[in-house]
Design a protein around this motif. Sequence first.
Motif, PDB file in Angstrom:
ATOM      1  N   LYS A 123      64.812 -14.676  -0.205  1.00  0.00           N
ATOM      2  CA  LYS A 123      65.070 -14.965  -1.613  1.00  0.00           C
ATOM      3  C   LYS A 123      64.808 -16.450  -1.863  1.00  0.00           C
ATOM      4  CE  LYS A 123      68.812 -14.822  -4.922  1.00  0.00           C
ATOM      5  NZ  LYS A 123      70.214 -14.631  -5.154  1.00  0.00           N
ATOM      6  N   PHE A 124      64.336 -16.790  -3.051  1.00  0.00           N
ATOM      7  CA  PHE A 124      64.029 -18.174  -3.396  1.00  0.00           C
ATOM      8  C   PHE A 124      65.308 -18.900  -3.829  1.00  0.00           C
ATOM      9  CE2 PHE A 124      60.235 -15.660  -3.824  1.00  0.00           C
ATOM     10  CZ  PHE A 124      59.351 -16.393  -3.051  1.00  0.00           C
ATOM     11  N   PRO A 125      65.350 -20.265  -3.727  1.00  0.00           N
ATOM     12  CA  PRO A 125      66.585 -21.005  -3.986  1.00  0.00           C
ATOM     13  C   PRO A 125      67.072 -20.976  -5.432  1.00  0.00           C
ATOM     14  CG  PRO A 125      64.774 -22.505  -3.494  1.00  0.00           C
ATOM     15  CD  PRO A 125      64.269 -21.129  -3.262  1.00  0.00           C
ATOM     16  N   THR A 126      66.193 -20.663  -6.365  1.00  0.00           N
ATOM     17  CA  THR A 126      66.567 -20.557  -7.774  1.00  0.00           C
ATOM     18  C   THR A 126      65.602 -19.594  -8.451  1.00  0.00           C
ATOM     19  OG1 THR A 126      67.175 -21.835  -9.754  1.00  0.00           O
ATOM     20  CG2 THR A 126      65.254 -22.607  -8.515  1.00  0.00           C
ATOM     21  N   SER A 127      65.594 -19.534  -9.753  1.00  0.00           N
ATOM     22  CA  SER A 127      64.785 -18.573 -10.503  1.00  0.00           C
ATOM     23  C   SER A 127      63.307 -18.617 -10.127  1.00  0.00           C
ATOM     24  CB  SER A 127      64.878 -18.864 -11.998  1.00  0.00           C
ATOM     25  OG  SER A 127      66.193 -18.809 -12.446  1.00  0.00           O
ATOM     26  N   VAL A 128      62.670 -17.454 -10.179  1.00  0.00           N
ATOM     27  CA  VAL A 128      61.216 -17.389 -10.077  1.00  0.00           C
ATOM     28  C   VAL A 128      60.705 -17.570 -11.504  1.00  0.00           C
ATOM     29  CG1 VAL A 128      59.214 -15.953  -9.549  1.00  0.00           C
ATOM     30  CG2 VAL A 128      61.216 -15.928  -8.033  1.00  0.00           C
ATOM     31  N   ALA A 129      60.042 -18.699 -11.747  1.00  0.00           N
ATOM     32  CA  ALA A 129      59.590 -19.046 -13.092  1.00  0.00           C
ATOM     33  C   ALA A 129      58.181 -18.545 -13.376  1.00  0.00           C
ATOM     34  CB  ALA A 129      59.652 -20.558 -13.283  1.00  0.00           C
ATOM     35  N   ALA A 130      57.356 -18.446 -12.337  1.00  0.00           N
ATOM     36  CA  ALA A 130      55.975 -17.991 -12.502  1.00  0.00           C
ATOM     37  C   ALA A 130      55.477 -17.476 -11.166  1.00  0.00           C
ATOM     38  CB  ALA A 130      55.095 -19.137 -12.990  1.00  0.00           C
ATOM     39  N   LEU A 131      54.493 -16.580 -11.223  1.00  0.00           N
ATOM     40  CA  LEU A 131      53.848 -16.119  -9.994  1.00  0.00           C
ATOM     41  C   LEU A 131      52.434 -15.668 -10.289  1.00  0.00           C
ATOM     42  CD1 LEU A 131      54.391 -12.843 -10.495  1.00  0.00           C
ATOM     43  CD2 LEU A 131      56.379 -13.283  -9.135  1.00  0.00           C
ATOM     44  N   ALA A 132      51.583 -15.699  -9.248  1.00  0.00           N
ATOM     45  CA  ALA A 132      50.180 -15.305  -9.396  1.00  0.00           C
ATOM     46  C   ALA A 132      49.608 -14.928  -8.040  1.00  0.00           C
ATOM     47  CB  ALA A 132      49.370 -16.445 -10.004  1.00  0.00           C
ATOM     48  N   PHE A 133      48.768 -13.891  -8.039  1.00  0.00           N
ATOM     49  CA  PHE A 133      48.021 -13.520  -6.842  1.00  0.00           C
ATOM     50  C   PHE A 133      46.731 -14.330  -6.804  1.00  0.00           C
ATOM     51  CE2 PHE A 133      50.498  -9.602  -7.429  1.00  0.00           C
ATOM     52  CZ  PHE A 133      50.905  -9.352  -6.124  1.00  0.00           C
ATOM     53  N   ASN A 134      46.213 -14.578  -5.594  1.00  0.00           N
ATOM     54  CA  ASN A 134      44.893 -15.195  -5.503  1.00  0.00           C
ATOM     55  C   ASN A 134      43.840 -14.128  -5.813  1.00  0.00           C
ATOM     56  OD1 ASN A 134      44.989 -13.724  -3.097  1.00  0.00           O
ATOM     57  ND2 ASN A 134      44.075 -15.347  -1.864  1.00  0.00           N
ATOM     58  N   ALA A 135      42.570 -14.509  -5.853  1.00  0.00           N
ATOM     59  CA  ALA A 135      41.504 -13.620  -6.319  1.00  0.00           C
ATOM     60  C   ALA A 135      41.356 -12.334  -5.512  1.00  0.00           C
ATOM     61  CB  ALA A 135      40.173 -14.370  -6.335  1.00  0.00           C
ATOM     62  N   ASP A 136      41.603 -12.372  -4.197  1.00  0.00           N
ATOM     63  CA  ASP A 136      41.458 -11.145  -3.405  1.00  0.00           C
ATOM     64  C   ASP A 136      42.800 -10.465  -3.107  1.00  0.00           C
ATOM     65  OD1 ASP A 136      42.518 -12.772  -1.422  1.00  0.00           O
ATOM     66  OD2 ASP A 136      40.772 -12.649  -0.099  1.00  0.00           O
ATOM     67  N   GLY A 137      43.893 -11.007  -3.660  1.00  0.00           N
ATOM     68  CA  GLY A 137      45.205 -10.381  -3.528  1.00  0.00           C
ATOM     69  C   GLY A 137      45.867 -10.522  -2.179  1.00  0.00           C
ATOM     70  N   THR A 138      45.412 -11.469  -1.372  1.00  0.00           N
ATOM     71  CA  THR A 138      46.001 -11.652  -0.047  1.00  0.00           C
ATOM     72  C   THR A 138      47.125 -12.687  -0.029  1.00  0.00           C
ATOM     73  OG1 THR A 138      44.309 -13.287   0.535  1.00  0.00           O
ATOM     74  CG2 THR A 138      43.879 -10.976   1.156  1.00  0.00           C
ATOM     75  N   GLU A 139      47.278 -13.415  -1.144  1.00  0.00           N
ATOM     76  CA  GLU A 139      48.349 -14.408  -1.241  1.00  0.00           C
ATOM     77  C   GLU A 139      49.029 -14.315  -2.599  1.00  0.00           C
ATOM     78  OE1 GLU A 139      46.795 -18.062   1.532  1.00  0.00           O
ATOM     79  OE2 GLU A 139      46.057 -17.978  -0.516  1.00  0.00           O
ATOM     80  N   LEU A 140      50.317 -14.602  -2.585  1.00  0.00           N
ATOM     81  CA  LEU A 140      51.098 -14.647  -3.816  1.00  0.00           C
ATOM     82  C   LEU A 140      51.724 -16.032  -3.917  1.00  0.00           C
ATOM     83  CD1 LEU A 140      52.334 -13.137  -6.283  1.00  0.00           C
ATOM     84  CD2 LEU A 140      54.263 -12.553  -4.788  1.00  0.00           C
ATOM     85  N   ALA A 141      51.418 -16.732  -5.006  1.00  0.00           N
ATOM     86  CA  ALA A 141      52.021 -18.040  -5.255  1.00  0.00           C
ATOM     87  C   ALA A 141      53.235 -17.824  -6.153  1.00  0.00           C
ATOM     88  CB  ALA A 141      51.027 -18.972  -5.934  1.00  0.00           C
ATOM     89  N   VAL A 142      54.347 -18.461  -5.785  1.00  0.00           N
ATOM     90  CA  VAL A 142      55.598 -18.305  -6.524  1.00  0.00           C
ATOM     91  C   VAL A 142      56.136 -19.687  -6.876  1.00  0.00           C
ATOM     92  CG1 VAL A 142      57.961 -17.436  -6.437  1.00  0.00           C
ATOM     93  CG2 VAL A 142      56.125 -16.161  -5.302  1.00  0.00           C
TER      94      VAL A 142
END
Length: 189
Positions: A136-155
Amino acid sequence: MDSKRSTLVVATSGRRICIYNLEIVEGNPKLVLVEDRESSLKYQTRTLRIFPDGTGMALGSIEGRVAIEYLEEATAEAAGRKKYAFKCHRINDTVYPVNAIAFHPVHGTLATGGADGTAVIWDAIHKKRLTAIQPKFPTSVAALAFNADGTELAVASSYTFEGGERDVGPKDEIYVREVRDVECRPKKK
């Protein structure tokens, strides 16, 4: 607000969903309101994303729900697809807002980020939770996005004021997590 090709969808604080078409009139761009309808969610929409194929949208609300709606409701219903909503981002009796939604670029599944500090990947078509991103992240998840091939998720983890003003809180941070195909692939029915 989100756009896909010539469609722009805006969710208002008054629970309205405004669907626009971008047209070129005499060489100038013009937004034309196609539909203004009430959201199927009972409370204010905080985020929305149009499906990768442009046929519908996912809406996240302050009530800890995600709604799946279709841009052309009559066509969707004729094809057997109906709008619906599901509960998410809840811990016991506490409900947390859904702050962010991102579609997986390969599988079309979606990730949600909530004020509970979690990111979860869902198979919205089959109405199944696929995986919760750990830890779990230390506080709210404010935004997220997958990279172009879907192998990474930025949070992006950042306090989103769901509990009011605070003098001190966790610092804002960005995390990039590798996601395995099995975590994002839709479930077989």
